[in-house]
Scaffold this motif. Structure first.
Motif, short mmCIF file in Angstrom:
data_model
loop_
_atom_site.label_atom_id
_atom_site.label_comp_id
_atom_site.label_asym_id
_atom_site.label_seq_id
_atom_site.Cartn_x
_atom_site.Cartn_y
_atom_site.Cartn_z
N LEU A 123 97.21 32.58 53.13
CA LEU A 123 97.82 31.35 53.65
C LEU A 123 99.16 31.65 54.35
O LEU A 123 99.46 31.06 55.39
CB LEU A 123 98.03 30.34 52.53
CG LEU A 123 96.76 29.69 51.95
CD1 LEU A 123 97.13 28.73 50.82
CD2 LEU A 123 96.00 28.94 53.04
N VAL A 124 99.94 32.53 53.77
CA VAL A 124 101.24 32.87 54.38
C VAL A 124 101.03 33.53 55.74
O VAL A 124 101.70 33.18 56.73
CB VAL A 124 102.03 33.81 53.45
CG1 VAL A 124 103.28 34.33 54.16
CG2 VAL A 124 102.43 33.07 52.17
N ILE A 125 100.10 34.46 55.82
CA ILE A 125 99.84 35.14 57.09
C ILE A 125 99.25 34.18 58.13
O ILE A 125 99.69 34.14 59.28
CB ILE A 125 98.87 36.33 56.87
CG1 ILE A 125 99.53 37.40 56.00
CG2 ILE A 125 98.45 36.94 58.20
CD1 ILE A 125 98.57 38.46 55.50
N LEU A 126 98.28 33.39 57.69
CA LEU A 126 97.59 32.50 58.62
C LEU A 126 98.44 31.30 59.04
O LEU A 126 98.04 30.55 59.94
CB LEU A 126 96.27 32.02 58.00
CG LEU A 126 95.20 33.11 57.85
CD1 LEU A 126 93.98 32.56 57.10
CD2 LEU A 126 94.78 33.66 59.22
N ASN A 127 99.60 31.12 58.42
CA ASN A 127 100.52 30.08 58.87
C ASN A 127 100.94 30.34 60.32
O ASN A 127 101.07 29.42 61.13
CB ASN A 127 101.75 30.04 57.96
CG ASN A 127 102.50 28.72 58.08
OD1 ASN A 127 102.32 27.96 59.02
ND2 ASN A 127 103.36 28.45 57.11
N PHE A 128 101.11 31.60 60.65
CA PHE A 128 101.45 31.96 62.03
C PHE A 128 100.25 31.73 62.96
O PHE A 128 100.42 31.39 64.13
CB PHE A 128 101.91 33.42 62.09
CG PHE A 128 103.17 33.69 61.31
CD1 PHE A 128 104.41 33.38 61.86
CD2 PHE A 128 103.11 34.22 60.03
CE1 PHE A 128 105.58 33.62 61.15
CE2 PHE A 128 104.28 34.46 59.32
CZ PHE A 128 105.51 34.16 59.87
N TYR A 129 99.07 31.92 62.42
CA TYR A 129 97.84 31.62 63.17
C TYR A 129 97.80 30.12 63.50
O TYR A 129 97.43 29.72 64.61
CB TYR A 129 96.63 32.02 62.33
CG TYR A 129 95.29 31.65 62.91
CD1 TYR A 129 94.61 32.53 63.75
CD2 TYR A 129 94.69 30.44 62.59
CE1 TYR A 129 93.37 32.20 64.27
CE2 TYR A 129 93.46 30.09 63.11
CZ TYR A 129 92.80 30.98 63.95
OH TYR A 129 91.58 30.63 64.46
N LEU A 130 98.19 29.30 62.53
CA LEU A 130 98.23 27.85 62.73
C LEU A 130 99.15 27.48 63.89
O LEU A 130 98.77 26.69 64.77
CB LEU A 130 98.72 27.18 61.43
CG LEU A 130 98.88 25.65 61.39
CD1 LEU A 130 98.75 25.18 59.95
CD2 LEU A 130 100.22 25.18 61.95
N ILE A 131 100.34 28.04 63.91
CA ILE A 131 101.32 27.71 64.96
C ILE A 131 100.81 28.10 66.33
O ILE A 131 100.83 27.30 67.28
CB ILE A 131 102.66 28.41 64.67
CG1 ILE A 131 103.26 27.88 63.35
CG2 ILE A 131 103.64 28.20 65.82
CD1 ILE A 131 104.46 28.68 62.85
N ALA A 132 100.31 29.33 66.45
CA ALA A 132 99.82 29.81 67.75
C ALA A 132 98.60 29.01 68.21
O ALA A 132 98.49 28.65 69.39
CB ALA A 132 99.47 31.29 67.65
N THR A 133 97.70 28.70 67.28
CA THR A 133 96.48 27.97 67.63
C THR A 133 96.79 26.55 68.07
O THR A 133 96.16 26.03 69.00
CB THR A 133 95.51 27.95 66.45
OG1 THR A 133 95.18 29.30 66.08
CG2 THR A 133 94.23 27.22 66.79
N SER A 134 97.75 25.92 67.42
CA SER A 134 98.09 24.54 67.78
C SER A 134 98.63 24.46 69.22
O SER A 134 98.25 23.57 69.98
CB SER A 134 99.13 23.99 66.80
OG SER A 134 99.33 22.60 67.03
N PHE A 135 99.51 25.39 69.58
CA PHE A 135 99.99 25.44 70.97
C PHE A 135 98.85 25.75 71.93
O PHE A 135 98.75 25.16 73.02
CB PHE A 135 101.10 26.49 71.11
CG PHE A 135 102.44 26.03 70.64
CD1 PHE A 135 103.08 24.97 71.26
CD2 PHE A 135 103.09 26.67 69.58
CE1 PHE A 135 104.34 24.55 70.83
CE2 PHE A 135 104.33 26.26 69.15
CZ PHE A 135 104.96 25.18 69.78
N LEU A 136 97.98 26.66 71.53
CA LEU A 136 96.86 27.04 72.39
C LEU A 136 95.90 25.86 72.59
O LEU A 136 95.42 25.63 73.70
CB LEU A 136 96.11 28.22 71.77
CG LEU A 136 94.97 28.82 72.59
CD1 LEU A 136 95.50 29.38 73.92
CD2 LEU A 136 94.27 29.93 71.80
N ASN A 137 95.64 25.10 71.53
CA ASN A 137 94.78 23.92 71.64
C ASN A 137 95.33 22.91 72.63
O ASN A 137 94.59 22.25 73.37
CB ASN A 137 94.61 23.26 70.27
CG ASN A 137 93.72 24.05 69.34
OD1 ASN A 137 93.01 24.95 69.78
ND2 ASN A 137 93.77 23.73 68.07
#
Length: 477
Positions: A123-137
């Motif tokens: 979850l800690v690592i994928l938090n950064f995935y969340l941020i990048a994906t949201s901007f990408l979406n």
């Protein structure tokens, strides 16, 4: 513009959108299937459950970060492209606020909720995935609003190619899935960088100025789209979170082993919706007859695809699970697959009605409905999971999806009368029953599948579709 010109432009636009939507969705699904299948088959249900649980939680908070702003951008921008720069920057500012809130809440969730150390690290690592994906979406939604879906396709191809290569190396070197999570973050950042460069060709300048007054300006639309967006995903995925919390992460692996296979079916309505959404949003204002014709065709295509497909999956569930996973630990997944496909059938009937509501400025109905059923779903899951285990999720899903379908039919009653109260629909029901009886006497899956393809062509095209709908199909040739 004359009506013929309008029809030709719509056909070309939807044809192009459908093609690139198909490529984008297919690339994403193929990569995801390879990703989750590899983890499920070679790491076992425990690790598979941990990874899918972490990903589900991340995606729930991702939907909070997006909060319907992507759909709002896709549906509103085509109506007035002269305000492109203003709308893009204002909604982006709101988006940043929601991303910050979502990322913070995810971190709090990881600290407070009882989870294993492995899931916490993911979850800690994928938090950064969340941020990048949201901007990408958001950037992908911007491209869709201009009906430039080919940009999303190219970026998706690059990202998923890296994912497939990494997953292969993960298995070959027997690496921990934490390394995969790190790679997913890096690949997402690369995709975001490429999308950002592409977006600068269509806007004058990205201007980010945190202004909470914008929330007041867009509060009505954002609240409606956001409520539906997050609760819609929460409704469809809260069962995974509750399974992990109530009976353990391994149960998540058992459930997701079946559900991930059914996701293949769900790409069909997603492809069509991505292609139709911008055009139907415009057509609802310009030409209601064409808007209704495309919606009717969408509904018929989904029904003719899903009903016989559900029969095939229902009758072959155990063989499918055994073939795909080759592990006795997943034997119970066959029961989930067998009955959950009935829920997928209901969801196929829901999608065209939902698209009608969204493109006719009735998104608030979807928002209130999904909010209501999410509350019901949480209550039912808590009770039924503890009583029936993983199958409690299936029982809950059947009840709540039926509520959504009935509600959407009620608010689209006149159109539903045209769709379902006619001779061709009666013929369709009888044809499905006949198909099901025939399948019972055929033991070979390959023969059943060939019969399914014949059924789609003969009955689906030549009998079920009317003359106007066939003309719309021919426009894609």
């Amino acid at each position: 513009m004359s009506k013929p010109d309008l029809d030709i432009n719509n056909e070309k636009s939807i044809k192009k959108n459908s093609f690139f939507s198909f490529l984008t969705t297919s690339l994403r699904v193929i990569a995801n299937i390879f990703l989750f299948w590899t983890i499920a088959r070679f790491y076992g249900p425990e690790i598979f459950g941990q990874f899918t649980y972490a990903f589900t939680v991340i995606t729930i908070f991702l939907y909070l970060a997006d909060f319907g702003l992507d759909i709002l951008l896709t549906t509103d921008l085509p109506k007035d492209l002269s305000r492109l720069n203003i709308v893009f920057n204002e909604l982006l500012t709101i988006k940043i606020i929601f991303i910050c809130i979502s990322s913070l809440l995810l971190f709090v969730y990881a600290l407070l909720v009882k989870i294993s150390n492995d899931v916490f690290h993911l979850l800690v690592i994928l938090n950064f995935y969340l941020i990048a994906t949201s901007f990408l979406n958001y950037l992908f939604a911007f491209f869709r609003a201009q009906e430039r879906l080919e940009i999303e396709t190219k970026i998706t191809f690059i990202y998923n190619l890296f994912v497939i290569i990494t997953v292969s190396l993960l298995y070959f070197f027997k690496l921990d899935v934490v390394y995969l999570a790190v790679c997913l973050v890096l690949f997402r950042l690369l995709a975001l960088y490429i999308a950002l460069l592409k977006s600068l060709k269509y806007i004058d300048k990205i201007r980010i100025k945190i202004n909470f007054a914008l929330l007041k300006k867009y509060k009505d639309k954002v609240s409606v789209f956001g409520t539906h967006y997050i609760f819609n995903y929460l409704y469809y995925n809260i069962d995974t979170v509750l399974l992990a919390y109530l009976i353990g992460e391994k149960s998540v692996g058992i459930f997701q082993a079946a559900f991930k296979l059914l996701v293949i079916l769900l790409i069909i309505p997603e492809i069509i919706i991505n292609a139709l959404l911008p055009a139907l949003s415009r057509l609802n204002n310009e030409n209601k007859l064409i808007w209704e014709s495309y919606s009717s065709l969408f509904n018929k295509l989904l029904m003719i695809i899903i009903f016989p497909a559900a029969i095939l999956i229902f009758t072959n569930a155990h063989n499918i699970i055994d073939t795909v996973y080759a592990d006795s630990q997943y034997s119970y997944s066959a029961e989930v697959l067998k009955y959950y496909v009935l829920i997928i059938t209901i969801r196929f009937m829901i999608e065209p009605l939902g698209l009608l509501l969204t493109t006719s400025n009735k998104q608030h109905i979807r928002a209130y409905t999904v909010l209501f059923v999410t509350i019901i779903s949480i209550a039912m899951n808590i009770v039924l999971i503890q009583k029936y285990g993983v199958l409690g999720v299936v029982l809950t899903g059947f009840v709540t999806n039926s509520i959504i379908l009935i509600t959407y039919i009620f608010f689209s009653y006149e159109i539903c009368q045209k769709w379902y109260v006619n001779t061709k629909f009666v013929y369709f029901i009888f044809s499905v029953i006949l198909f099901g009886i025939t399948v019972l006497f055929i033991k070979l899956l390959i023969v059943q599948f060939l019969l399914y393809l014949i059924y789609l062509v003969t009955f689906g095209y030549f009998i079920f579709l009317n003359k106007d709908e066939k003309e719309l199909i021919k426009a894609y040739k």
